[in-house]
Write a protein that holds these residues in place. Sequence first.
Motif, short mmCIF file in Angstrom:
data_model
loop_
_atom_site.label_atom_id
_atom_site.label_comp_id
_atom_site.label_asym_id
_atom_site.label_seq_id
_atom_site.Cartn_x
_atom_site.Cartn_y
_atom_site.Cartn_z
N ASP A 85 1.08 -1.02 -0.33
CA ASP A 85 -0.12 0.36 0.65
C ASP A 85 0.80 1.23 0.06
OD1 ASP A 85 1.10 0.20 3.00
OD2 ASP A 85 -1.01 -0.28 3.86
N ASN A 86 -0.28 2.24 -0.41
CA ASN A 86 1.16 3.66 0.12
C ASN A 86 1.75 3.97 0.92
OD1 ASN A 86 -0.20 5.19 -1.85
ND2 ASN A 86 -1.77 5.61 -0.72
N ASP A 87 1.43 3.33 2.87
CA ASP A 87 2.56 3.35 3.70
C ASP A 87 4.18 2.40 3.05
OD1 ASP A 87 0.61 4.39 4.99
OD2 ASP A 87 0.17 2.42 6.07
N GLU A 88 4.14 1.66 2.13
CA GLU A 88 5.33 0.93 1.73
C GLU A 88 6.13 1.38 0.74
OE1 GLU A 88 8.26 -1.95 1.66
OE2 GLU A 88 6.62 -2.09 2.61
N LEU A 90 6.08 5.03 0.87
CA LEU A 90 6.62 5.83 1.81
C LEU A 90 7.57 5.72 2.47
CD1 LEU A 90 6.27 8.94 2.98
CD2 LEU A 90 4.89 8.12 4.30
N LYS A 91 7.92 4.09 2.94
CA LYS A 91 8.83 3.46 3.57
C LYS A 91 9.89 3.23 2.24
CE LYS A 91 10.67 -0.12 5.99
NZ LYS A 91 10.14 -1.91 5.65
N LYS A 92 9.38 3.14 1.72
CA LYS A 92 11.02 3.41 0.38
C LYS A 92 11.32 5.05 -0.06
CE LYS A 92 10.64 -1.11 -0.34
NZ LYS A 92 11.47 -2.40 -0.06
N SER A 94 11.44 7.06 1.61
CA SER A 94 12.07 7.57 3.07
C SER A 94 13.89 6.73 2.98
CB SER A 94 11.61 6.46 4.35
OG SER A 94 10.14 7.87 4.47
N THR A 142 5.78 0.63 -7.19
CA THR A 142 5.06 0.90 -7.54
C THR A 142 3.38 0.43 -8.29
OG1 THR A 142 5.90 3.51 -6.89
CG2 THR A 142 4.49 3.95 -9.01
#
Length: 156
Positions: A85-88, A90-92, A94, A142
């Motif tokens: 999801d989007n959290d993953e 965002l983690k990438k 970061s 993505t």
Amino acid sequence: MALRNAYLAMCRAFPGGAEAMAAAIGMPSAAALNNRMYEVKGQRVHVDTALAMQAASRTTLFAEAIARESGGTFVALPHIDEEIDNDELLKKFSQIVEQSGRLARVHTDAIEDGHLDEVEEAALRKVAATIHQRVEELLAVTVRVYGKKSEDGDGR
């Protein structure tokens, strides 16, 4: 020379070494495999044999050696089994930002004296390779999340 080192490392990574590797890839003996790795009497390791060795050893050593020989860097893409999801994403992102900051620090330290030695260059290349890998991971994630869906519901 880099390819030979990759072949030897793949044999070391395979349980049982060169003898077991030879049997696993259909060579009659370790001597036959060694003759190809050391190019005895014009023998060579063919690409399909090297790929079989890589698969058997569960490494990416052949791909990495080819990338280096070609002036590039091998980047293994992540194998994605779980829901993403989007959290993953965002983690990438970061991780990329974090590594970019690290590259800036290593670069500043490396050129501070006006000279770049082999150790400093290796440190820069290591951080850069990590950044390349993180960018490719981000793209793969993505595409998995937002890419065109196929008939079976998987990403591209």
